[in-house]
Write an enzyme that holds these catalytic residues in place. Structure first.
Site, PDB file in Angstrom:
ATOM      1  N   LYS A 116       0.821  -1.215   0.000  1.00  0.00           N
ATOM      2  CA  LYS A 116       0.000   0.000   0.000  1.00  0.00           C
ATOM      3  C   LYS A 116       0.852   1.260   0.000  1.00  0.00           C
ATOM      4  O   LYS A 116       0.467   2.268  -0.588  1.00  0.00           O
ATOM      5  CB  LYS A 116      -0.949   0.014   1.201  1.00  0.00           C
ATOM      6  CG  LYS A 116      -2.109  -0.949   1.040  1.00  0.00           C
ATOM      7  CD  LYS A 116      -3.195  -0.690   2.070  1.00  0.00           C
ATOM      8  CE  LYS A 116      -4.337  -1.676   1.931  1.00  0.00           C
ATOM      9  NZ  LYS A 116      -5.280  -1.622   3.042  1.00  0.00           N
ATOM     10  N   LYS A 199      -5.033  -9.728  -7.408  1.00  0.00           N
ATOM     11  CA  LYS A 199      -6.215  -9.910  -6.554  1.00  0.00           C
ATOM     12  C   LYS A 199      -7.368  -9.018  -7.003  1.00  0.00           C
ATOM     13  O   LYS A 199      -7.130  -7.881  -7.397  1.00  0.00           O
ATOM     14  CB  LYS A 199      -5.791  -9.546  -5.121  1.00  0.00           C
ATOM     15  CG  LYS A 199      -6.664 -10.059  -4.016  1.00  0.00           C
ATOM     16  CD  LYS A 199      -6.107  -9.663  -2.660  1.00  0.00           C
ATOM     17  CE  LYS A 199      -6.095  -8.155  -2.460  1.00  0.00           C
ATOM     18  NZ  LYS A 199      -5.735  -7.720  -1.107  1.00  0.00           N
ATOM     19  N   LYS A 202     -10.937  -3.355  -4.699  1.00  0.00           N
ATOM     20  CA  LYS A 202     -11.714  -2.123  -4.857  1.00  0.00           C
ATOM     21  C   LYS A 202     -10.885  -1.048  -5.539  1.00  0.00           C
ATOM     22  O   LYS A 202     -11.424  -0.133  -6.146  1.00  0.00           O
ATOM     23  CB  LYS A 202     -12.060  -1.552  -3.472  1.00  0.00           C
ATOM     24  CG  LYS A 202     -13.018  -2.330  -2.665  1.00  0.00           C
ATOM     25  CD  LYS A 202     -13.051  -1.779  -1.231  1.00  0.00           C
ATOM     26  CE  LYS A 202     -13.691  -2.779  -0.304  1.00  0.00           C
ATOM     27  NZ  LYS A 202     -13.455  -2.512   1.113  1.00  0.00           N
TER      28      LYS A 202
HETATM   29  P1  TYM Z   1     -10.976  -5.378   3.397  1.00  0.00           P
HETATM   30  O1  TYM Z   1     -11.929  -4.271   3.619  1.00  0.00           O
HETATM   31  O2  TYM Z   1      -9.859  -5.167   2.427  1.00  0.00           O
HETATM   32  O3  TYM Z   1     -11.734  -6.685   2.957  1.00  0.00           O
HETATM   33  C1  TYM Z   1     -12.794  -7.234   3.730  1.00  0.00           C
HETATM   34  C2  TYM Z   1     -12.707  -8.752   3.699  1.00  0.00           C
HETATM   35  O4  TYM Z   1     -12.729  -9.224   2.344  1.00  0.00           O
HETATM   36  C3  TYM Z   1     -11.613 -10.074   2.108  1.00  0.00           C
HETATM   37  N1  TYM Z   1     -11.148  -9.890   0.713  1.00  0.00           N
HETATM   38  C4  TYM Z   1     -11.013 -10.891  -0.175  1.00  0.00           C
HETATM   39  N2  TYM Z   1     -11.216 -12.218  -0.068  1.00  0.00           N
HETATM   40  C5  TYM Z   1     -10.995 -12.987  -1.166  1.00  0.00           C
HETATM   41  N3  TYM Z   1     -10.588 -12.477  -2.360  1.00  0.00           N
HETATM   42  C6  TYM Z   1     -10.368 -11.139  -2.515  1.00  0.00           C
HETATM   43  N4  TYM Z   1      -9.984 -10.657  -3.693  1.00  0.00           N
HETATM   44  C7  TYM Z   1     -10.579 -10.283  -1.386  1.00  0.00           C
HETATM   45  N5  TYM Z   1     -10.472  -8.944  -1.193  1.00  0.00           N
HETATM   46  C8  TYM Z   1     -10.823  -8.724   0.101  1.00  0.00           C
HETATM   47  C9  TYM Z   1     -10.549  -9.623   3.097  1.00  0.00           C
HETATM   48  O5  TYM Z   1      -9.614 -10.650   3.356  1.00  0.00           O
HETATM   49  C10 TYM Z   1     -11.387  -9.278   4.312  1.00  0.00           C
HETATM   50  O6  TYM Z   1     -11.659 -10.432   5.084  1.00  0.00           O
HETATM   51  N6  TYM Z   1      -7.890  -5.160   7.335  1.00  0.00           N
HETATM   52  C11 TYM Z   1      -9.185  -5.632   6.892  1.00  0.00           C
HETATM   53  C12 TYM Z   1     -10.354  -5.115   7.722  1.00  0.00           C
HETATM   54  C13 TYM Z   1     -10.226  -5.319   9.192  1.00  0.00           C
HETATM   55  C14 TYM Z   1     -10.408  -6.550   9.890  1.00  0.00           C
HETATM   56  C15 TYM Z   1     -10.239  -6.238  11.260  1.00  0.00           C
HETATM   57  C16 TYM Z   1     -10.678  -7.849   9.483  1.00  0.00           C
HETATM   58  C17 TYM Z   1      -9.978  -4.344  10.118  1.00  0.00           C
HETATM   59  N7  TYM Z   1      -9.981  -4.904  11.359  1.00  0.00           N
HETATM   60  C18 TYM Z   1     -10.317  -7.205  12.253  1.00  0.00           C
HETATM   61  C19 TYM Z   1     -10.763  -8.826  10.482  1.00  0.00           C
HETATM   62  C20 TYM Z   1     -10.585  -8.515  11.833  1.00  0.00           C
HETATM   63  C21 TYM Z   1      -9.395  -5.180   5.449  1.00  0.00           C
HETATM   64  O7  TYM Z   1      -8.820  -4.206   5.007  1.00  0.00           O
HETATM   65  O8  TYM Z   1     -10.363  -5.867   4.797  1.00  0.00           O
END
Ligand code: TYM
Length: 335
Positions: A116, A199, A202
């Site tokens: 990032k 991947k 968004k």
């Molecule tokens: P975020 O917002 O990027 O994504 C949310 C969830 O979606 C999953 N994900 C995917 N899974 C499969 N294939 C993909 N291409 C893909 N893109 C996203 C992510 O693995 C995630 O589970 N850091 C985290 C948010 C967070 C969090 C937490 C998660 C903050 N605190 C505590 C668990 C526990 C994030 O940016 O997810």
């Protein structure tokens, strides 16, 4: 809700743009399934969102949209706690304490920061660097035992476990549990529809790379029709997908949507070309994803109701986190 049934689940999603099929298959579909058997806490992580610059008006809108999208997908606020992170100050408070537990060396290893921050690392915010300690605080403020996430969050979960262990050892207490990541066997990493080696995300500039949960039935069908493939027919066995990332991705998506294993999908479609497979995949995707946007738009007609639901969720979350934070403060020596 109430008593933890088989354990306590925590997971989160960032309010930065539309949710997509990767979020859905990697995480949200599992969140929905867990609601009956676990005590579930689901969070729209707006504090994480501001680790990169956000327009306040857009962020405000996105928080409501993501909350509405989660509810439209099947997160039921009567069964699960649903709220946005900034309403519960315990997250930021515990994150600061964890900043004083985690070591620079641990954070220096985080691959997501490197991705990032990119080349302009000196210009990244301190918040982006400390992102994983806030994530550890999200989970441990509730002493969550299970964390359903996509594969890209695995390293952050390992760090959370290290922070929990280090805190326990620093303060000589068996206080925090070791939370278990729950990563799906299929579709844990959904790839771009245009490039099987990157991947689904968004932040990809091209909308054709992803299926948004807000896409219309037509958009979904078109994106699948135009998804990159190769000229071969589908294999009947899994090892035939090796070296064919785009084909493997579409088979993974089919498996994730249908709840079948990839091997089972191949036993049906092996020997068939994409001219047969893609329309079947499009039909499945349209059936599951297209109804979400209609329901989401209905919910978004009443912002005040969404805000009230998030506030209620935040109160429920605080009631769990507050006594845990009070104990943490005693252990640290503040009280
Ligand atoms: P975020 O917002 O990027 O994504 C949310 C969830 O979606 C999953 N994900 C995917 N899974 C499969 N294939 C993909 N291409 C893909 N893109 C996203 C992510 O693995 C995630 O589970 N850091 C985290 C948010 C967070 C969090 C937490 C998660 C903050 N605190 C505590 C668990 C526990 C994030 O940016 O997810």
């Amino acid at each position: 809700m109430g008593e933890a049934k088989n354990g306590r689940i925590f997971s989160g999603v960032q309010p930065t743009g539309n949710l997509h099929l990767g979020n859905y298959l990697g995480a949200i579909k599992n969140w929905i399934a867990l609601q009956d058997d676990f005590e579930c806490i689901y969070c729209v992580v707006d504090l994480h969102a501001i680790t990169v610059p956000q327009d306040p008006a857009v962020l405000r809108r996105s928080i409501r949209e993501v909350a509405a999208c989660l509810m439209a997908s099947g997160i039921n606020p009567e069964k699960s706690i649903l709220f946005n992170q900034s309403r519960v100050p315990q997250h930021a408070e515990l994150a600061w304490i964890f900043n004083c537990v985690a070591r620079l060396g641990w954070l220096n290893r985080m691959t997501q920061f490197k991705e990032k921050a990119g080349k302009n690392r000196e210009n990244a915010t301190v918040g982006l660097y400390a992102y994983p300690t806030l994530m550890a605080a999200d989970i441990l403020a509730y002493k969550a035992t299970h964390v359903p996430v996509g594969e890209d969050q695995k390293q952050h979960l390992e760090l959370t476990r290290d922070i929990a262990a280090a805190f326990n050892s620093m303060f000589d207490a068996e206080f925090f549990p070791q939370p278990e990541p729950q990563i799906q066997a299929t579709a844990a990493r959904v790839m771009s529809l245009r490039d099987g080696s990157s991947k689904m995300s968004k932040s990809d500039v091209s909308d054709a790379t992803r299926i948004n949960l807000t896409d219309s039935a037509d958009d979904i069908a078109q994106k699948i029709k135009r998804a990159k493939t190769d000229p071969e027919v589908l294999p009947s066995e899994m090892d035939g997908l090796e070296g064919r990332p785009e084909a493997a991705n579409l088979v993974g998506i089919f498996a994730g949507l249908s709840g079948r294993s990839q091997a089972d999908v191949l036993s049906e479609f092996g020997g068939q070309g994409f001219g047969v497979f893609k329309p079947a995949l499009a039909e499945l995707a349209v059936m599951q994803i297209a109804p979400i946007s209609a329901e989401m738009n209905k919910l978004l007609e009443d912002d005040a109701q969404i805000d009230a639901l998030l506030e209620k969720g935040a109160e429920q979350a605080k009631a769990i986190a507050d006594p845990i934070l009070a104990e943490v403060k005693k252990l640290v020596g503040f009280a």
